[in-house]
Enzyme design. Sequence first.
Site, PDB file in Angstrom:
ATOM      1  CG  ASP A  67      48.438  45.855  -6.505  1.00  0.00           C
ATOM      2  OD1 ASP A  67      49.456  45.158  -6.618  1.00  0.00           O
ATOM      3  OD2 ASP A  67      47.317  45.472  -6.853  1.00  0.00           O
ATOM      4  CG  ASN A 136      36.098  42.536  -7.103  1.00  0.00           C
ATOM      5  OD1 ASN A 136      37.107  42.516  -7.803  1.00  0.00           O
ATOM      6  ND2 ASN A 136      36.045  43.151  -5.940  1.00  0.00           N
ATOM      7  CG  HIS A 138      40.340  43.828  -7.936  1.00  0.00           C
ATOM      8  ND1 HIS A 138      39.951  43.187  -6.784  1.00  0.00           N
ATOM      9  CD2 HIS A 138      41.551  43.308  -8.232  1.00  0.00           C
ATOM     10  CE1 HIS A 138      40.878  42.338  -6.401  1.00  0.00           C
ATOM     11  NE2 HIS A 138      41.865  42.379  -7.273  1.00  0.00           N
ATOM     12  CD  GLU A 143      38.399  45.751  -4.325  1.00  0.00           C
ATOM     13  OE1 GLU A 143      38.093  45.174  -5.380  1.00  0.00           O
ATOM     14  OE2 GLU A 143      38.697  45.151  -3.286  1.00  0.00           O
TER      15      GLU A 143
HETATM   16  C1  GLP Z   1      45.052  40.855  -6.134  1.00  0.00           C
HETATM   17  C2  GLP Z   1      46.006  41.879  -6.757  1.00  0.00           C
HETATM   18  C3  GLP Z   1      45.748  42.026  -8.216  1.00  0.00           C
HETATM   19  C4  GLP Z   1      45.685  40.652  -8.829  1.00  0.00           C
HETATM   20  C5  GLP Z   1      44.441  39.969  -8.366  1.00  0.00           C
HETATM   21  C6  GLP Z   1      44.309  38.538  -8.850  1.00  0.00           C
HETATM   22  O1  GLP Z   1      44.091  41.433  -5.331  1.00  0.00           O
HETATM   23  N1  GLP Z   1      46.013  43.142  -6.162  1.00  0.00           N
HETATM   24  O2  GLP Z   1      46.760  42.835  -8.809  1.00  0.00           O
HETATM   25  O3  GLP Z   1      45.663  40.751 -10.224  1.00  0.00           O
HETATM   26  O4  GLP Z   1      44.293  40.040  -6.977  1.00  0.00           O
HETATM   27  O5  GLP Z   1      45.104  37.660  -8.093  1.00  0.00           O
HETATM   28  P1  GLP Z   1      45.330  36.153  -8.487  1.00  0.00           P
HETATM   29  O6  GLP Z   1      46.209  36.160  -9.687  1.00  0.00           O
HETATM   30  O7  GLP Z   1      46.031  35.556  -7.288  1.00  0.00           O
HETATM   31  O8  GLP Z   1      44.006  35.554  -8.754  1.00  0.00           O
END
Ligand code: GLP
Length: 260
Positions: A67, A136, A138, A143
């Site tokens: 992403d 959440n 995702h 989402e």
């Molecule tokens: C972000 C990214 C995800 C990621 C998630 C968790 O929103 N788009 O791909 O896996 O959040 O992030 P973190 O590893 O910083 O908790």
Amino acid sequence: MEILIRDSLEAGAQVAASVVSKIIKSEDKPVLGLATGGTPLRMYHELIRMKQSGELSFQNCTTFNLDEYAGLSREDERSYYFYMMSNLFDLVDIDKNNVHLPDGNAKDLREACRKYEQQIKAAGGIDLQVLGIGANGHIGFNEPTGSFASRTWVKILSEQTMQDNSMYFDKLEEVPRHVVTMGIATIMESRHCLLLANGAKKADAIRKMIEGPISASCPASILQMHPRVTVVLDEEAAYLLTFKDHYKWVEKNKLEWQRY
Ligand code: GLP
């Protein structure tokens, strides 16, 4: 799902890196799906160490990131392009022509999304998709309540995700509302998924993903339908799992060839 629970973040990062390196070594032209966020950073450090010690080469790898924010330039330190270059690609021997991230700055975002799907297909699909998980539930930026049939597309972030990701920005208002993300169907087509989660903040999403009903309310729960998923957790992210002891028992009793 293969659930691996480790008591330190380092131990988790090492298992995760060994899953990635195994794929890189076993495929002629490995295709990796990669993730950003805080969680995979230790794994990337371990992969860089492996490269530096001569254990591993990224020369034949092609990568596709999950992403990207819409509207941030590649030079913007908060873009996922910048993250990937500074935390992995600039530090290993990958051919940058084989590195792909969704283009959040494309004039025609919809066309760029279609092209991204075609590029994944042309590369022969993804051998291993690395995933984190949002609090959440995702995956990528898909989402809750989004379609399980979704493909790479422009999505709107939930207020919770904007809040969660605001720590990387000066103010909440600076977090882009629009993103480009691989869809759930894109992720489900990868041949192996490696999902990483650490910390108590992720425990509820992890419980729903592994033991809850399959529901678009927790997008990651669709991974129950994927034939090959490895989940690497620390104790905190695993603490709400009803069958935690069973997962440890299963790992202890695997036949040699069944291990990651
Ligand atoms: C972000 C990214 C995800 C990621 C998630 C968790 O929103 N788009 O791909 O896996 O959040 O992030 P973190 O590893 O910083 O908790």
